[in-house]
Design an enzyme around this catalytic site. Structure first.
Site, short mmCIF file in Angstrom:
data_model
loop_
_atom_site.label_atom_id
_atom_site.label_comp_id
_atom_site.label_asym_id
_atom_site.label_seq_id
_atom_site.Cartn_x
_atom_site.Cartn_y
_atom_site.Cartn_z
N LYS A 8 0.87 -1.36 0.07
CA LYS A 8 -0.09 -0.16 -0.07
C LYS A 8 1.00 1.32 -0.09
O LYS A 8 1.97 1.33 0.31
CB LYS A 8 -0.97 0.06 1.33
CG LYS A 8 -0.24 -0.08 2.80
CD LYS A 8 0.30 1.35 3.06
CE LYS A 8 1.10 1.07 4.37
NZ LYS A 8 1.91 2.23 4.74
N PRO A 80 9.60 -4.55 -0.06
CA PRO A 80 10.55 -4.45 0.83
C PRO A 80 10.32 -4.15 2.18
O PRO A 80 9.26 -3.85 2.58
CB PRO A 80 11.44 -2.96 0.38
CG PRO A 80 10.42 -2.26 -0.55
CD PRO A 80 9.35 -3.41 -1.19
N VAL A 81 11.09 -4.71 3.07
CA VAL A 81 10.83 -4.85 4.58
C VAL A 81 11.15 -3.41 5.07
O VAL A 81 12.49 -2.88 4.81
CB VAL A 81 11.56 -5.95 5.28
CG1 VAL A 81 11.32 -6.02 6.81
CG2 VAL A 81 10.94 -7.26 4.75
N GLY A 84 7.76 1.09 4.48
CA GLY A 84 6.75 1.91 4.73
C GLY A 84 5.63 1.60 3.54
O GLY A 84 4.30 2.28 3.33
N LEU A 85 5.49 0.40 3.03
CA LEU A 85 4.72 -0.26 2.15
C LEU A 85 3.60 -1.10 2.61
O LEU A 85 2.77 -1.84 2.12
CB LEU A 85 5.17 -0.71 0.94
CG LEU A 85 6.21 0.32 -0.08
CD1 LEU A 85 7.11 -0.22 -0.81
CD2 LEU A 85 5.46 1.46 -0.76
N GLY A 87 4.41 -4.15 3.81
CA GLY A 87 4.74 -5.61 3.45
C GLY A 87 4.30 -6.63 4.46
O GLY A 87 3.47 -7.28 3.85
N GLY A 88 4.69 -6.48 5.57
CA GLY A 88 4.47 -7.43 6.76
C GLY A 88 2.92 -7.39 7.01
O GLY A 88 2.15 -8.69 7.05
N SER A 89 2.27 -6.14 6.88
CA SER A 89 0.79 -6.13 6.85
C SER A 89 -0.03 -6.73 6.05
O SER A 89 -1.08 -7.32 6.37
CB SER A 89 0.51 -4.50 7.34
OG SER A 89 1.09 -4.02 8.25
N ASP A 122 -1.80 -1.38 10.45
CA ASP A 122 -2.13 -1.25 9.03
C ASP A 122 -2.81 -2.39 8.43
O ASP A 122 -3.42 -2.46 7.22
CB ASP A 122 -0.97 -1.21 8.22
CG ASP A 122 -0.17 0.31 8.14
OD1 ASP A 122 -0.82 1.11 8.34
OD2 ASP A 122 1.10 0.24 7.91
O1 C5P Z 1 0.55 -1.29 14.95
P1 C5P Z 1 1.98 -1.30 14.58
O2 C5P Z 1 2.53 -2.53 15.18
O3 C5P Z 1 2.13 -1.38 13.13
O4 C5P Z 1 2.86 -0.19 15.19
C1 C5P Z 1 3.96 -0.03 15.43
C2 C5P Z 1 4.44 1.17 15.93
O5 C5P Z 1 4.03 2.28 15.32
C3 C5P Z 1 3.77 1.18 17.26
O6 C5P Z 1 4.60 0.72 18.41
C4 C5P Z 1 3.90 2.84 17.65
O7 C5P Z 1 5.16 3.32 18.10
C5 C5P Z 1 3.59 3.31 16.15
N1 C5P Z 1 2.30 3.66 15.87
C6 C5P Z 1 1.47 4.87 16.35
N2 C5P Z 1 0.46 5.41 16.13
C7 C5P Z 1 -0.43 4.37 15.17
C8 C5P Z 1 0.28 3.37 14.50
C9 C5P Z 1 1.65 2.99 14.99
O8 C5P Z 1 2.05 5.60 17.26
N3 C5P Z 1 -1.48 4.81 14.87
#
Ligand code: C5P
Length: 272
Positions: A8, A80-81, A84-85, A87-89, A122
């Site tokens: 994405k 790519p890991v 910001g795309l 990928g894991g999600s 995500d």
């Molecule tokens: O939910 P996810 O594991 O992808 O989030 C990774 C990190 O990104 C969180 O630990 C947090 O520091 C930050 N984050 C945030 N607010 C969001 C999504 C992610 O602060 N809405």
């Protein structure tokens, strides 16, 4: 069972105050694009995945769906890991969708999107699929109520990993959750299919923070701008940046140019 997990980009990413749970409130237009990982999932007595990165989100997704069942998940990685795309999600979303069928759980896409936030912020948007308005920490998702024409982009990755946690910790959130937001302008621009207006509405509140930590992101953006993209923005928490271009031929031409400058680059289109 084979399934594509599409990456994405965030056409907008507005970041508001930090919530009591430590996550930031967001407002974002999330758009899947035609760069994907391929997952092959087969029944097995135990749960395994060869996704090959830390904190395997395929395993996490399978456990959220049903912690008692097994499956063997094979991931052919192209996204790519740490880029910001999502990928894991995307892999996690594809796992939820595929295992729901394989295990015959009968959940709707909306029900899967509701549990998906337990895997990551995500994952709900990518589970719902298509162009999505994402709010809350990522758990409030809805399909954009408009027709969107096919859009062409160049993705450029400066070959560095960005730490989502560090980028959020370093960012300055917006003060107010007003309605006059870039996201509202973006939805209007998408509805009338005006590329200049779409480019003008592109925003990412994490971009200054990410560039502060990883200056290579600004260099990639400048290179993409010089190559002629209509609008250039970072996706998610970086490090990948995307450029909006008028058509596929331009996307392929600029993508080649960026590759010869030493970047990883892809010509992609929106996947609705
Ligand atoms: O939910 P996810 O594991 O992808 O989030 C990774 C990190 O990104 C969180 O630990 C947090 O520091 C930050 N984050 C945030 N607010 C969001 C999504 C992610 O602060 N809405």
């Amino acid at each position: 069972m084979k399934i594509e997990a599409y990456a994405k980009i965030n056409l907008t990413l507005e970041v508001f105050a930090k919530r009591v749970d430590g996550y930031h409130a967001l407002r974002s237009v999330v758009l899947p694009v035609s760069l994907g990982d391929t997952l092959e999932i087969v029944p097995a007595s135990t749960l395994s995945s060869d996704a090959g990165y830390d904190d395997d989100l395929c395993v996490k997704a399978a456990k959220v769906l049903d912690p008692t069942r097994g499956a063997a998940i094979h991931v052919e990685k192209r996204i790519p890991v740490g880029g910001g795309l999502g990928g894991g999600s995307a892999d996690a979303a594809a796992t939820l969708i595929a295992l729901n069928e394989l295990w015959q759980l009968g959940k709707s896409r909306k029900e899967l999107a509701e549990i998906a936030v337990q895997v990551g912020s995500d994952v709900p948007a990518l589970t719902l699929g298509g162009a999505v308005l994402m709010e809350g920490r990522g758990e409030c998702v809805s399909t954009l109520p408009i027709e969107i024409s096919e859009l062409n982009f160049v993705l450029v990755n400066p070959k560095i990993h960005s730490s989502t946690k560090a980028v959020y910790a370093n960012c300055s959130p917006r003060a107010l959750l007003g309605n006059e937001s870039a996201t509202v302008k973006m939805i209007e621009a998408l509805a009338i299919d005006d590329l200049e207006a779409i480019a003008a509405a592109m925003v990412n509140d994490l971009q200054p923070s990410a560039i502060g930590l990883y200056p290579e992101i600004a260099e990639a953006m400048n290179a993409l701008r010089s190559a002629g993209a209509i609008g250039v923005m970072m996706s998610g928490s970086g490090s990948t940046v995307f450029g909006l271009v008028p058509d596929q031929a331009t996307a392929e031409k600029i993508s080649r140019e960026m590759f010869f400058k030493g970047y990883r680059a892809w010509a992609v289109k929106s996947m609705i």
